[in-house]
Design a protein around this motif. Structure first.
Motif, PDB file in Angstrom:
ATOM      1  N   LEU A   1       0.810  -1.217   0.000  1.00  0.00           N
ATOM      2  CA  LEU A   1       0.000   0.000   0.000  1.00  0.00           C
ATOM      3  C   LEU A   1       0.845   1.269   0.000  1.00  0.00           C
ATOM      4  O   LEU A   1       0.511   2.248  -0.682  1.00  0.00           O
ATOM      5  CB  LEU A   1      -0.938  -0.012   1.211  1.00  0.00           C
TER       6      LEU A   1
ATOM      7  N   GLU B   1       0.553   4.155  -2.764  1.00  0.00           N
ATOM      8  CA  GLU B   1       0.178   5.544  -2.441  1.00  0.00           C
ATOM      9  C   GLU B   1       1.198   6.529  -3.022  1.00  0.00           C
ATOM     10  O   GLU B   1       0.828   7.614  -3.473  1.00  0.00           O
ATOM     11  CB  GLU B   1       0.073   5.708  -0.925  1.00  0.00           C
TER      12      GLU B   1
ATOM     13  N   TYR C   1      -5.760  -0.311  -4.616  1.00  0.00           N
ATOM     14  CA  TYR C   1      -6.323   0.008  -3.301  1.00  0.00           C
ATOM     15  C   TYR C   1      -7.259  -1.098  -2.816  1.00  0.00           C
ATOM     16  O   TYR C   1      -7.235  -1.486  -1.638  1.00  0.00           O
ATOM     17  CB  TYR C   1      -7.073   1.338  -3.356  1.00  0.00           C
TER      18      TYR C   1
ATOM     19  N   SER D   1      -5.255  -4.107  -1.785  1.00  0.00           N
ATOM     20  CA  SER D   1      -4.384  -3.822  -0.641  1.00  0.00           C
ATOM     21  C   SER D   1      -5.178  -3.558   0.629  1.00  0.00           C
ATOM     22  O   SER D   1      -4.606  -3.192   1.660  1.00  0.00           O
ATOM     23  CB  SER D   1      -3.481  -2.612  -0.950  1.00  0.00           C
ATOM     24  N   GLY D   2      -6.489  -3.701   0.554  1.00  0.00           N
ATOM     25  CA  GLY D   2      -7.322  -3.609   1.752  1.00  0.00           C
ATOM     26  C   GLY D   2      -7.980  -2.271   2.003  1.00  0.00           C
ATOM     27  O   GLY D   2      -8.713  -2.119   2.980  1.00  0.00           O
ATOM     28  N   ASN D   3      -7.736  -1.263   1.141  1.00  0.00           N
ATOM     29  CA  ASN D   3      -8.302   0.061   1.376  1.00  0.00           C
ATOM     30  C   ASN D   3      -9.428   0.325   0.367  1.00  0.00           C
ATOM     31  O   ASN D   3      -9.264   1.069  -0.594  1.00  0.00           O
ATOM     32  CB  ASN D   3      -7.209   1.133   1.255  1.00  0.00           C
TER      33      ASN D   3
ATOM     34  N   LYS E   1     -12.133   1.932   0.816  1.00  0.00           N
ATOM     35  CA  LYS E   1     -12.623   3.316   0.914  1.00  0.00           C
ATOM     36  C   LYS E   1     -11.858   4.226  -0.045  1.00  0.00           C
ATOM     37  O   LYS E   1     -12.438   5.064  -0.740  1.00  0.00           O
ATOM     38  CB  LYS E   1     -12.466   3.814   2.360  1.00  0.00           C
ATOM     39  N   LYS E   2     -10.536   4.042  -0.108  1.00  0.00           N
ATOM     40  CA  LYS E   2      -9.711   4.846  -1.013  1.00  0.00           C
ATOM     41  C   LYS E   2      -9.998   4.481  -2.465  1.00  0.00           C
ATOM     42  O   LYS E   2     -10.009   5.353  -3.347  1.00  0.00           O
ATOM     43  CB  LYS E   2      -8.230   4.612  -0.692  1.00  0.00           C
TER      44      LYS E   2
ATOM     45  N   HIS F   1     -14.162  -7.551  -0.929  1.00  0.00           N
ATOM     46  CA  HIS F   1     -14.287  -7.139   0.469  1.00  0.00           C
ATOM     47  C   HIS F   1     -15.580  -7.638   1.108  1.00  0.00           C
ATOM     48  O   HIS F   1     -15.932  -7.207   2.205  1.00  0.00           O
ATOM     49  CB  HIS F   1     -14.200  -5.613   0.566  1.00  0.00           C
TER      50      HIS F   1
END
Length: 503
Positions: free
Chosen positions: A224, A228, A253, A256-258, A260-261, A287
């Motif tokens: 991540l 970024e 994203y 990589s677990g994000n 929301k991003k 997810h």
């Protein structure tokens, strides 16, 4: 140009035809070319280049063949352009014939011509032919080195690509990109990230393709921090309007677990392709956000973006994650009835997985028997997993029999059936499964994990001592174990150590 008589100026007309090709009007450019009374070889080359870059590769070769009949000799630009057309047509014999012409015209040592031949042989004949030409070059420039490195990378021989890359006297962004993309393509993301980081340290600005490959590697690794950094770089360079790059950011994203991003990047996009929507739906499904994935699909339909076959794999996976069987059935059916998309084995696999997870084992088996494809490992694996969830030993045995045929060395399949037997207390069968594994020399794959620290991803395998700091790692591990054991004997009210461990 016409009323001023400039349409007969070969140089200006060449610029005009080149622009036509870039804008997608190669046919119009060709019409202009055919009306030119006295074209020169420069104009021929421009037209061949334009045709070879479109779906008119045959016309490019025909035009190349008329150069000599028009009283000209093909030059150092004619051959590389026509060789691109040869690659488009996968015409290796024609390529060899053109190679012979380069020898007859004395251009077989020209760096531009030989580079074109290396590219052609790398794609169509074999990397060995390309390497022989490369090794025989009296002079090499960075383009010829890049062609050879890219040739190795495209055929999956990343180790030779890297070895040649390290020998290059001069490198440019294309050199770095070829190696990074090669590692990403061969599912060696850690090495792709390592080369990308080295590229940064040597102050080489990555291009769009390098960033796409690096983002793909980040998505595989869950790196991540580096992802970024690439996102910030894209924003600073104003590259966030390039749709494939933003698609890759969404994918990175999400994986990589994000999530929301990923949604934030998606919502900021002004122009979205079918890949954008599909990537976002797949990310939500990954997810476990099945309802949100379906809401995204509704938005896609309202935006009048036609889904493709990959979109339906994503939406069926979303249905599977949240157990929406009726919804899955409806989407599976509407693929052909509403969107005229033929269901492929991947779609059947998703549907069988959905039915199996939800307990519709009979319907899942009927779908396997009725599908127009031979069931693969993924299909039988879904049934094996479903048999474990619902305790159906008979189905598990049937699935494993088929899996042994298609995936004889996949230890996970044997482990699943062994667990099913163990859950039912059938220890004799557990032993039989282990015996079959020994007889077939099936080795259990060791578990692994990874962690990102300071933009570098460290991978660990069970029992592996190859890491440079493994002694320090094991020291910390033993210390943690000691603290945990000590904590068992410390009363909670006196347990500052316990609080430390829990923290």
């Amino acid at each position: 140009m016409v009323p001023r008589g400039l349409d007969q100026n070969n140089f200006l007309l060449s610029k005009f035809i080149g622009t036509c090709s870039l804008l997608g009007f190669a046919n119009y450019g060709y019409l202009v070319f055919t009306n030119k009374t006295h074209p020169d070889v420069y104009l021929y080359n421009t037209m061949i280049k334009g045709l070879s870059q479109t779906h008119s590769a045959k016309e490019a070769i025909l035009l190349f063949n008329t150069i000599q009949s028009s009283g000209f000799r093909p030059d150092t630009y004619s051959f590389p352009f026509v060789l691109k057309a040869v690659i488009h047509l996968s015409a290796i014999e024609l390529g060899r014939e053109i190679h012979g012409q380069t020898i007859r015209f004395g251009l077989d040592s020209d760096v531009h011509v030989v580079t074109g031949l290396i590219q052609m042989y790398s794609v169509l004949a074999g990397i060995c032919d390309a390497r022989r030409l490369f090794d025989g070059m009296p002079l090499r420039d960075v383009v010829s080195w890049n062609a050879m490195v890219a040739g190795y990378a495209k055929v999956g021989d990343v180790d030779n690509a890297r070895a040649l890359f390290e020998r290059m006297p001069e490198r440019n962004v294309i050199s770095w990109t070829a190696v990074i993309a090669g590692y990403a393509q061969m599912n060696r993301p850690n090495e792709a990230v390592t080369v990308f980081r080295r590229m940064q340290l040597e102050d080489v600005e990555p291009d769009e393709i390098a960033m796409l490959a690096a983002l793909s590697a980040c998505a595989h690794l869950g790196a991540l921090e580096l992802g970024e950094w690439i996102h910030n770089y894209i924003d600073k360079r104003g590259l966030n309007k390039i749709v494939p790059l933003t698609n890759a950011l969404i994918d990175m994203y999400a994986k990589s677990g994000n999530i929301k991003k990923a949604l934030e990047v998606f919502e900021k996009m002004k122009h979205r392709s079918v890949i954008t929507w599909t990537t976002m739906i797949a990310g939500l499904a990954l997810h476990g956000l099945g309802i949100e994935a379906m809401e995204m699909f509704y938005r896609m339909e309202n935006a009048r973006v036609k889904p493709n076959e990959v979109t339906f794999i994503a939406i069926l996976s979303a249905c599977s994650h949240v157990g929406l069987v009726d919804m899955g059935r409806r989407y599976f059916k509407c693929m052909s009835t509403q969107y005229q998309i033929t269901q492929k084995i991947e779609h059947y696999g998703c549907m069988i997985d959905l039915l199996g997870r939800a307990g519709y084992l009979q319907e899942a088996q009927e779908l396997v028997r009725g599908m127009p494809y031979e069931a693969n490992g993924a299909v039988w694996g879904s049934l094996l997993a479903a048999s474990r969830i619902h305790g159906d030993v008979e189905l598990g045995e049937c699935a494993l029999r088929h899996l042994i045929e298609v995936e004889p060395h996949n230890s996970g399949n044997y482990t699943l059936l062994s667990n099913i037997y163990a859950a039912h207390g059938r220890w004799h069968e557990v032993g039989m499964v282990r015996k079959v594994m020994r007889d077939n020399r099936v080795k259990k794959m060791p578990g692994g994990s990874s962690i990102e620290v300071n933009n570098r991803v460290h991978e660990f395998i069970v029992g592996d001592k190859s890491h440079l700091q493994y002694e320090r790692i094991y020291e910390v591990l033993y210390e943690m174990n000691w603290h945990l054991k000590m904590a068992e004997y410390v009363p909670k009210e006196r347990g500052c150590l316990l609080e430390y461990v829990e923290g």
